[in-house]
Design a protein around this motif. Structure first.
Motif, PDB file in Angstrom:
ATOM      1  N   LEU A   1      46.433  33.473  35.006  1.00 60.52           N
ATOM      2  CA  LEU A   1      45.978  34.276  33.863  1.00 60.52           C
ATOM      3  C   LEU A   1      45.121  33.421  32.934  1.00 60.52           C
ATOM      4  CD1 LEU A   1      46.010  36.869  32.131  1.00 60.52           C
ATOM      5  CD2 LEU A   1      48.162  36.038  31.140  1.00 60.52           C
ATOM      6  N   THR A   2      45.552  32.203  32.690  1.00 57.16           N
ATOM      7  CA  THR A   2      44.795  31.282  31.843  1.00 57.16           C
ATOM      8  C   THR A   2      43.420  30.995  32.448  1.00 57.16           C
ATOM      9  OG1 THR A   2      46.846  30.260  31.063  1.00 57.16           O
ATOM     10  CG2 THR A   2      44.821  28.990  30.773  1.00 57.16           C
TER      11      THR A   2
ATOM     12  N   LEU B   1      39.814  31.792  30.712  1.00 60.18           N
ATOM     13  CA  LEU B   1      38.781  30.769  30.520  1.00 60.18           C
ATOM     14  C   LEU B   1      37.451  31.200  31.136  1.00 60.18           C
ATOM     15  CD1 LEU B   1      40.872  27.535  31.090  1.00 60.18           C
ATOM     16  CD2 LEU B   1      39.897  28.353  28.930  1.00 60.18           C
ATOM     17  N   ARG B   2      37.489  31.838  32.308  1.00 61.81           N
ATOM     18  CA  ARG B   2      36.252  32.326  32.911  1.00 61.81           C
ATOM     19  C   ARG B   2      35.614  33.412  32.050  1.00 61.81           C
ATOM     20  NH1 ARG B   2      38.416  30.532  37.676  1.00 61.81           N
ATOM     21  NH2 ARG B   2      39.913  32.173  38.054  1.00 61.81           N
TER      22      ARG B   2
ATOM     23  N   GLU C   1      36.584  41.217  34.785  1.00 67.68           N
ATOM     24  CA  GLU C   1      37.449  41.900  33.814  1.00 67.68           C
ATOM     25  C   GLU C   1      38.718  42.450  34.462  1.00 67.68           C
ATOM     26  OE1 GLU C   1      36.779  42.875  30.380  1.00 67.68           O
ATOM     27  OE2 GLU C   1      34.879  41.831  30.202  1.00 67.68           O
ATOM     28  N   THR C   2      38.623  42.942  35.699  1.00 66.67           N
ATOM     29  CA  THR C   2      39.830  43.501  36.339  1.00 66.67           C
ATOM     30  C   THR C   2      40.806  42.398  36.732  1.00 66.67           C
ATOM     31  OG1 THR C   2      38.786  43.547  38.527  1.00 66.67           O
ATOM     32  CG2 THR C   2      38.614  45.534  37.179  1.00 66.67           C
TER      33      THR C   2
ATOM     34  N   GLU D   1      46.087  39.583  36.727  1.00 73.33           N
ATOM     35  CA  GLU D   1      46.889  38.382  36.479  1.00 73.33           C
ATOM     36  C   GLU D   1      47.939  38.632  35.400  1.00 73.33           C
ATOM     37  OE1 GLU D   1      46.986  36.087  38.541  1.00 73.33           O
ATOM     38  OE2 GLU D   1      45.096  36.463  39.574  1.00 73.33           O
ATOM     39  N   ALA D   2      47.608  39.426  34.389  1.00 72.30           N
ATOM     40  CA  ALA D   2      48.607  39.789  33.375  1.00 72.30           C
ATOM     41  C   ALA D   2      49.744  40.572  34.019  1.00 72.30           C
ATOM     42  CB  ALA D   2      47.957  40.597  32.248  1.00 72.30           C
ATOM     43  N   ALA D   3      49.412  41.460  34.959  1.00 75.19           N
ATOM     44  CA  ALA D   3      50.444  42.222  35.676  1.00 75.19           C
ATOM     45  C   ALA D   3      51.331  41.288  36.498  1.00 75.19           C
ATOM     46  CB  ALA D   3      49.793  43.274  36.575  1.00 75.19           C
ATOM     47  N   ASP D   4      50.719  40.270  37.120  1.00 73.12           N
ATOM     48  CA  ASP D   4      51.515  39.295  37.880  1.00 73.12           C
ATOM     49  C   ASP D   4      52.476  38.538  36.966  1.00 73.12           C
ATOM     50  OD1 ASP D   4      50.315  39.981  40.264  1.00 73.12           O
ATOM     51  OD2 ASP D   4      48.952  38.260  40.296  1.00 73.12           O
ATOM     52  N   VAL D   5      52.006  38.152  35.786  1.00 74.28           N
ATOM     53  CA  VAL D   5      52.879  37.448  34.828  1.00 74.28           C
ATOM     54  C   VAL D   5      54.044  38.346  34.434  1.00 74.28           C
ATOM     55  CG1 VAL D   5      53.022  36.498  32.482  1.00 74.28           C
ATOM     56  CG2 VAL D   5      51.088  35.900  33.952  1.00 74.28           C
TER      57      VAL D   5
END
Length: 100
Positions: free
Chosen positions: A41-42, A46-47, A58-59, A64-68
């Motif tokens: 996610l980080t 950064l990208r 953007e997706t 990645e937020a969903a994975d977290v």
């Protein structure tokens, strides 16, 4: 969908993933995976903010937020943490009217 419903669905998916890849998912594994997903996610953040190489997507940030979130729910389930109660105790109490 409630947090409990979401957790149950995530745990079912995790069971399928573990069976397919022969992974032993204990509490330590869940915490390490949570850290890994936070790193991803980080990297996407950064990208998107042009502070890392690569093409912003953007997706990917949402994925990645969903994975977290998914790994956090798995970790909490493996650790016996009731997320709803913890959120009420730690955060949502501030929305309750003060007792006089």
């Amino acid at each position: 969908m409630t947090i409990d419903d979401l957790t149950a669905a995530v745990l079912r998916i995790s069971d399928l993933y573990a069976a397919e890849h022969d992974i032993d998912r204990d509490r330590d594994w869940a915490l390490l995976k949570l850290q890994e997903e936070l790193g991803e996610l980080t990297a996407e953040h950064l990208r998107l903010t042009r502070r890392a190489r690569g093409t912003p997507d953007e997706t990917a940030l949402g994925d990645e937020a969903a994975d977290v979130l998914g790994m956090l729910l798995i970790y909490c389930a493996r650790s016996g943490v009731d997320v709803e109660k913890a959120m009420q105790r730690k955060w949502l109490k501030w929305l309750e009217p003060a007792e006089t």
